[in-house]
Design an enzyme around this catalytic site. Structure first.
Site, PDB file in Angstrom:
ATOM      1  CG  ASP A  64      -2.087   1.215   1.619  1.00 33.37           C
ATOM      2  OD1 ASP A  64      -2.034   1.852  -0.052  1.00 33.37           O
ATOM      3  OD2 ASP A  64      -2.838   0.963   1.355  1.00 33.37           O
ATOM      4  CB  SER A  95      -2.744  13.860 -14.041  1.00 31.21           C
ATOM      5  OG  SER A  95      -4.177  14.828 -14.506  1.00 31.21           O
ATOM      6  CE1 TYR A 107      -5.555  12.157  -8.872  1.00 31.68           C
ATOM      7  CE2 TYR A 107      -6.037  13.839 -10.937  1.00 31.68           C
ATOM      8  CZ  TYR A 107      -5.244  12.488 -10.074  1.00 31.68           C
ATOM      9  OH  TYR A 107      -4.667  11.898 -11.564  1.00 31.68           O
ATOM     10  CE  LYS A 146      -1.959  12.473 -10.341  1.00 33.65           C
ATOM     11  NZ  LYS A 146      -0.672  11.049 -10.454  1.00 33.65           N
TER      12      LYS A 146
END
Length: 256
Positions: A68, A149, A164, A168
């Site tokens: 993990d 991304s 999010y 990034k």
């Protein structure tokens, strides 16, 4: 050297985080076919084991390790297992990432924000640190690739993104910071941020759950996981004197 030649990496060790599906699985498969010893880290390790069975008989080999990436102990154990059982890491692909359905306002969920940063930022930093330690100690001119991304470069008006994009954007900054740190240390370890646009994977389906919206999204231009994996191979194929700090790829016709 041919543009797509991975001769210098054949037989070497690559660690890929988030290797159970999508982009991570596609990268693992292509690197195994190119003759590398690939260690695939994932929580859903049984998926990596299934892929390893499928790839038996190829030039390289896929080794499945349960980890993990939001847990430092898991990362440390995975790197130690790799060094002890496969060999020192030459390539690290930080692909593991999570997105969560929440927002930044009245319904903002602290725990979901924390999960995003623990995996997308902290896990990436810890894995990178461990890889650099090994590469420096073994005098390996390795390569670290962050799967970033397009939202790590510009904010898109899409629902459910919350923290999010911030995670990034952090990857974008971490890539450039690491490039300078490696240069100051005199290390010839490459660092690349690879930033895809929309990709046709199961990632993010816990953010957009409306079946109608999911069906509409399928009609939009999307990259395949294999296209992103091809970009990874291209970056790895560059000669030792060439570095690609950032590579952004988008599907033709993408609206942003």
């Amino acid at each position: 050297m041919s543009l797509i030649s991975l001769d210098r990496w054949r037989g070497k060790v690559a660690i890929i985080t988030g290797a159970s599906a999508g982009i991570g699985a596609a990268i693992a498969e292509q690197l195994v076919q190119e003759g590398l010893q690939v260690v695939g880290l994932a929580r859903r390790v049984e998926r990596v084991e299934e892929l390893a069975k499928k790839l038996k008989g190829k030039k390289g080999k896929l080794h499945a390790v349960k980890a993990d990436i939001s847990k430092e102990e898991d990362i440390l154990n995975a790197f130690k297992w790799t060094s002890d059982n496969v060999g020192p890491v030459h390539i690290l692909v930080n692909n593991a990432g999570v997105a969560q359905k929440t927002n930044l306002t009245t319904e903002g969920d602290t725990e979901k924000w924390r999960q995003i940063f623990e995996t997308n930022v902290m896990g990436l930093c810890i894995a990178t640190r461990e890889a650099v330690k090994i590469m420096q100690a073994k005098k390996i001119d390795g390569h670290i690739i962050h799967i970033n991304s397009i939202v790590g470069h510009r904010i898109l008006t899409l629902p459910g993104r919350n923290v999010y994009p911030a995670s990034k954007f952090a990857v974008t900054a971490l890539t450039e910071t690491l490039r300078h740190e490696l240069r100051h240390l005199g290390l010839k370890i490459k660092i690349t941020s690879l930033s895809p646009g929309r990709v046709a994977t199961e990632f993010g389906q816990n953010v957009v759950t409306d079946p109608k919206i999911l069906e509409e999204m399928k009609k939009l231009p999307r990259l395949t996981s294999e296209s992103v994996a091809n970009a990874v191979l291209y970056v790895l194929s560059t000669p030792p004197d060439v570095q690609i700090p950032e590579l952004m790829i988008q599907p033709m016709g993408e609206e942003f």
